[in-house]
Design a protein around this motif. Structure first.
Motif, PDB file in Angstrom:
ATOM      1  N   TRP A 121       9.432   2.418   5.188  1.00  0.00           N
ATOM      2  CA  TRP A 121       9.615   2.729   3.844  1.00  0.00           C
ATOM      3  C   TRP A 121       9.901   1.335   3.034  1.00  0.00           C
ATOM      4  CZ3 TRP A 121       8.606   6.250   0.343  1.00  0.00           C
ATOM      5  CH2 TRP A 121       9.340   6.362  -0.718  1.00  0.00           C
ATOM      6  N   ASN A 122       8.715   1.102   2.186  1.00  0.00           N
ATOM      7  CA  ASN A 122       8.595  -0.042   1.321  1.00  0.00           C
ATOM      8  C   ASN A 122       8.737  -1.464   2.291  1.00  0.00           C
ATOM      9  OD1 ASN A 122       8.473   1.278  -1.016  1.00  0.00           O
ATOM     10  ND2 ASN A 122      10.771   1.502  -1.281  1.00  0.00           N
ATOM     11  N   GLY A 123       7.912  -1.372   3.051  1.00  0.00           N
ATOM     12  CA  GLY A 123       7.982  -2.601   4.147  1.00  0.00           C
ATOM     13  C   GLY A 123       9.181  -2.861   5.175  1.00  0.00           C
ATOM     14  N   THR A 124      10.034  -1.842   5.367  1.00  0.00           N
ATOM     15  CA  THR A 124      11.158  -2.074   6.010  1.00  0.00           C
ATOM     16  C   THR A 124      11.233  -0.794   7.164  1.00  0.00           C
ATOM     17  OG1 THR A 124      12.909  -1.086   4.584  1.00  0.00           O
ATOM     18  CG2 THR A 124      12.370  -3.507   4.438  1.00  0.00           C
ATOM     19  N   LEU A 125      12.029  -1.026   8.039  1.00  0.00           N
ATOM     20  CA  LEU A 125      12.715   0.065   8.852  1.00  0.00           C
ATOM     21  C   LEU A 125      14.110   0.414   8.433  1.00  0.00           C
ATOM     22  CD1 LEU A 125      11.298  -1.033  12.416  1.00  0.00           C
ATOM     23  CD2 LEU A 125      10.062   0.154  10.526  1.00  0.00           C
TER      24      LEU A 125
END
Length: 314
Positions: A121-125
């Motif tokens: 989500w939005n480039g992160t875990l």
């Protein structure tokens, strides 16, 4: 208002992107995991959960692995017998039967566990871990290996079709926090800290009796706002006989809001496409809806999930 104070079952409203982001931020603040570590079930909760074992009866919460193509399973698991050869099978002496499996872990038919690296989500875990940790060789952080010691605790099954007096929820229908609270009252059980919450929507029964359908397009699941109740109760895992997410999505612009809120924000393990049709009659016979539960995923280093066979012990 606290979701514990909402008591009337009913349909929840659609969510705007702004409403979803506000809920995500609120749940992220509640998350018990820190720095990408999943919330652990306290040992005291595991010890207490062992007291749920009374009759000693065991039952699976998993469906058989599907090896035939279906509308909800266009890439079924592959299974091939690799030995013995026809000549060896009929010959004298010792020979072994061997086989090989291959499967799409995150499909819409087979029972599986989502690792904490599954949702980007939005480039992160979860925990702000960079999605760059996902490499062609596998996940270098938050893989299913984190669950190598098992997910063990008190399981609670909330049966929503039973509450509503129907065999199953129709695809596209959803479960609200009010539904969960009403099911608790109806079944005389309360979900608490460290519990493994299982929510039955009747997906498996409908599939068995009416045949498979394209569950990627339409299926029953939770309303995203119901995740606030799970955060308040500090549950450790969420399992469903569907995907846990409703389809079509109830959140504009987010296809799997329950996965984002559960896995990414809260650090919950999600178990998708389980089956509860073997468990329900035992719970009804024993007059209780809680049990000791053991979830033991395969040790698959760097994998984003695992096929799974949770066992309920009553």
């Amino acid at each position: 208002m606290s979701t514990d104070q909402e008591s009337r079952p009913g349909r929840g409203p659609r969510q705007s992107p702004a409403e979803f982001e506000a809920l995500y931020a609120a749940l992220r603040r509640r998350a018990t995991g820190a720095g990408g570590s999943p919330a652990r079930i306290p040992p005291a909760c595991v010890r207490a959960a062992a007291g749920e074992i009374r009759s000693g009866r065991t039952v699976t919460l998993a469906a058989p692995v599907e090896t035939r193509s279906a509308p909800d399973n266009p890439q079924p698991a592959g299974h091939r017998l690799t030995g013995p050869s026809e000549d060896e099978a009929l010959a004298l002496g010792l020979h072994f039967a061997t086989d090989r499996f291959g499967m799409n872990v995150h499909g819409d038919a087979d029972s599986h566990l989502d690792a904490l690296c599954h949702v980007v989500w939005n480039g992160t875990l979860h925990g702000g871990v960079s999605a760059a940790s996902l490499t062609p060789e596998g996940a270098t952080a938050l893989s299913v290996e984190l669950a190598r010691d098992g997910i063990v605790g008190r399981g609670v099954l909330l049966d929503i079709p039973r509450l509503r007096g129907v065999p199953w929820l129709d695809p596209g229908d959803h479960v609200t926090a009010a539904d969960l609270l009403a099911a608790e009252r109806s079944q005389d059980v309360r979900v608490g800290e460290g519990d493994l919450l299982f929510v039955r929507v009747g997906h498996r029964r409908r599939r068995t009796e009416s045949g498979p359908w394209n569950a990627a397009e339409t299926r029953a699941g939770l309303h995203p706002a119901a995740m606030e109740l799970l955060a308040e109760r500090r549950v450790a895992a969420l399992g469903g006989d569907g995907n846990n997410d409703t389809a079509p999505s109830l959140t504009d612009g987010v296809e799997f809001p329950v996965h984002v809120l559960g896995v990414h924000a809260l650090g919950l393990y999600l178990l998708d496409y389980l089956q509860f049709e073997d468990l329900v009659p035992l719970c009804e016979e024993e007059g209780r809806w809680s049990f000791f539960c053991v979830v033991a995923p395969l040790r698959l280093p760097r994998a984003t999930g695992s096929p799974v066979n949770p066992i309920a012990i009553l």
